[in-house]
Structure formats: structure tokens, C-alpha cells
Design a protein around this motif. Structure first.
Motif, short mmCIF file in Angstrom:
data_model
loop_
_atom_site.label_atom_id
_atom_site.label_comp_id
_atom_site.label_asym_id
_atom_site.label_seq_id
_atom_site.Cartn_x
_atom_site.Cartn_y
_atom_site.Cartn_z
N THR A 110 -101.18 -53.38 -26.01
CA THR A 110 -100.85 -54.80 -25.97
C THR A 110 -100.66 -55.36 -27.37
O THR A 110 -99.70 -56.12 -27.63
CB THR A 110 -101.96 -55.59 -25.25
OG1 THR A 110 -102.16 -55.03 -23.95
CG2 THR A 110 -101.60 -57.05 -25.13
N VAL A 114 -97.27 -57.09 -29.23
CA VAL A 114 -97.21 -58.37 -29.96
C VAL A 114 -96.56 -58.18 -31.32
O VAL A 114 -95.72 -58.99 -31.75
CB VAL A 114 -98.63 -58.95 -30.11
CG1 VAL A 114 -98.61 -60.18 -31.02
CG2 VAL A 114 -99.20 -59.32 -28.75
N GLN A 118 -93.10 -59.91 -32.79
CA GLN A 118 -93.02 -60.58 -34.09
C GLN A 118 -91.95 -59.96 -34.98
O GLN A 118 -91.18 -60.66 -35.64
CB GLN A 118 -94.37 -60.52 -34.80
CG GLN A 118 -94.38 -61.33 -36.10
CD GLN A 118 -95.54 -60.95 -37.00
OE1 GLN A 118 -95.72 -59.80 -37.34
NE2 GLN A 118 -96.33 -61.95 -37.39
#
Length: 318
Positions: A110, A114, A118
């Protein structure tokens, strides 16, 4: 064809994240998968370029300003990180992964997702000259500072393609459910299902057509594009003989940091690969050998480095 196109686009994006020549991404999908297929123990592992590994590679290459230097040194880094994994695999050091909990593996995947989101914001906003940050928070600062240079056309196209992708996913779910029901079906149902299954091809066709048409009108694309890609297979070149790598080995400039950085890239690429491979193994009910996985991934990186690849990794997608 769809899988091949996804692989091409994904590896090009990973090379862009690694700040190397974009062709180096597809090179990761040439030799490393064959090596891993012969030595690895997971039939579900997808070995190629990886977004998390690409982020770490970009961090190691940050002191070097020339894209040619970064590309050559990325191959040397693949040799170093692959060597680390081979040594650790032969020493059975992968036994430590037995202490990794399911919560940790899930959190790692996870968190990696992320970081990927980004990293892709720069490309979505068309910020081709954005400064590379030194961490998660610093990257957001760099994004904020570069916002005035946002390519609005590219941003609109990117958001539109995301919308089309979501609509295609909904269309596939709807048509599959409807076709399973008894009774006559509308003639458009099966073609719509086939179109939704080729959603990646549709997106690439729309975006490349848009870029080509704007180039005909304005003389140049009005959105950032990949540019020219060298044709043919990657040539055989020992990574330590490349000019930038040879210079580093002679002058020892950043060599110590590079060796330590290679260890970090090796550890992260292995954890990325092992996390998804272990999840698939648990789901399908088979066992994988962590030490053999480490050795196989290391050999994939070592041999791939001789054919222009940077450090390979497994996909975060299950």
C-alpha cells in the motif's frame, strides 16, 4: 497485444521515474524475465521494471546531471544490486523474511502504491523540468513550487483518459453481468464487451492520435511526449565498461555511496517482488523459496545489466 502494450507503456513510465533514458525501461522486460523464469519459484511473479525500485534508482542518480551518465550508471547499479542479491541468496539470508507479517507485507504494498501515485503527479501535470525532491514531503514541496508550469492541456487529457478508463471498467462489469443472464441480448453488447477488454489499447490510441494531430497543426506536440525511441534489441555491453561507470570506478566518485545504495535497491526490489509473490502463493496454495527468489532476482539483475537494463523488480499489482 494488450499485455505487450501495457508492458511497453509501463516500462517507459518507470524509466522516466528513474530519470534515465526511456528505452532503458523496456530493456528491463527483455533479459531479466527470461532469467527469472529459469531460476525463480513463483509462476505468478511479473519481473520487469518496478516503480518503487525506479524511485530509489532516481535518488541514487540525483548527483549526476547528464541523462547519458544516469542511464549508464543505472546499469552499473543493476550489476551491484544484483550482486548483493546473489550473495544474500547463496548465504540463505532470505530466511529473515519468515518474520514478515501479513500486515507488514500489505502495508508495504500500500505504501508503495502511494509513492507511485506521488511520482506520477509530475507526469500528469506535465512538469518536465520539476526539481527532484529528497523525500515524500519534499517532493510535494517541489510539486507545489512547479505548479505554475503545469501543462493544462496535458492535465486535461490525463484526467479525461482516467475518466475513459473508469467508464470502460464499468462497461466491462455491466456487459459481463448482462451476457450471463438468459434471454436475447442487444447486438451491441458483445462488441462493447470486447472494446472494454481492450481499454488500454483504446487509451493509447486516443492519446497518441491527439499528440500526432496537434503536432500537425502546431508543428510540435502541445503535450509532453516520450520522443524518439531507439529500435531493435539492446546491445551487449558490460556495465563496468560504459564511460560513466568506468569513470566512477577509476575516480571512486560516489562509489561508496553507490555500493550502499545498490544494497538498498536490492533489498527494496526483493521485498517488492517477494510481497506480491507471497500473496499469490498464499492465494493459490503453493510454497515459494525465499532464498531461491532472492538468487533468481539477483541473477536477473546481473545478466540484465549487460543488456542495458536497470535493476528489475516484481510488479506491485497482484
Amino acid at each position: 497485444a494488450t499485455i505487450a502494450l501495457i508492458c511497453l507503456v509501463q516500462t517507459l513510465a518507470h524509466a522516466a521515474i528513474a530519470t534515465t533514458d526511456v528505452i532503458q525501461g523496456p530493456y528491463c522486460a527483455f533479459v531479466p524475465p527470461f532469467v527469472y523464469a529459469m531460476l525463480g519459484t513463483s509462476p505468478h511473479a511479473s519481473i520487469s521494471s518496478g516503480a518503487i525500485a525506479a524511485i530509489l534508482i532516481a535518488d541514487q542518480l540525483r548527483p549526476f546531471h547528464s541523462i547519458q551518465e544516469r542511464t549508464e550508471l543505472a546499469s552499473l547499479l543493476a550489476l551491484i544490486s544484483g550482486g548483493w542479491l546473489v550473495i544474500l541468496g547463496l548465504c540463505k539470508a532470505a530466511y529473515l523474511v519468515r518474520f514478515l507479517s501479513q500486515c507488514l507485507i500489505s502495508g508495504f504494498v500500500t505504501g508503495g502504491s502511494v509513492l507511485i501515485i506521488q511520482g506520477q503527479l509530475k507526469n500528469l501535470l506535465g512538469l518536465m523540468n520539476m526539481e527532484h525532491g529528497s523525500g515524500f514531503i519534499d517532493n510535494f514541496r517541489c510539486l507545489y513550487d512547479a505548479l505554475p508550469d503545469t501543462n493544462l492541456v496535458g492535465l486535461a487529457l490525463g484526467l479525461a483518459m482516467m475518466g475513459v478508463l473508469q467508464l470502460m471498467m464499468w462497461l466491462k462489469k455491466y456487459t459481463v453481468a448482462e451476457l450471463k443472464k438468459p434471454g436475447p441480448k442487444p447486438k451491441w453488447m458483445k462488441p462493447a464487451k470486447m472494446l472494454s477488454e481492450m481499454k488500454e489499447l483504446v487509451l493509447v490510441a486516443i492519446s497518441t492520435t491527439f499528440a500526432y494531430c496537434t503536432m500537425l497543426v502546431y508543428g510540435h506536440p502541445i503535450i509532453p511526449v516520450v520522443g524518439d525511441i531507439p529500435p531493435g534489441l539492446p546491445p551487449f555491453k558490460p556495465p563496468y565498461s560504459l564511460p560513466a561507470a568506468h569513470s566512477m570506478l577509476e575516480t571512486h566518485y560516489h562509489l561508496q555511496e553507490f555500493i550502499f545504495g545498490g544494497f538498498l535497491v536490492a533489498l527494496t526490489s526483493f521485498l517488492t517482488t517477494y510481497a506480491t509473490s507471497k500473496r499469490q502463493a498464499l492465494h493459490h496454495g503453493y510454497q515459494i523459496d525465499a532464498s531461491q527468489e532472492m538468487f533468481a532476482l539477483g541473477m536477473a539483475g546481473v545478466l540484465g545489466s549487460f543488456f542495458g537494463s536497470f535493476s528489475p523488480s516484481g510488479s506491485l499489482s497482484p
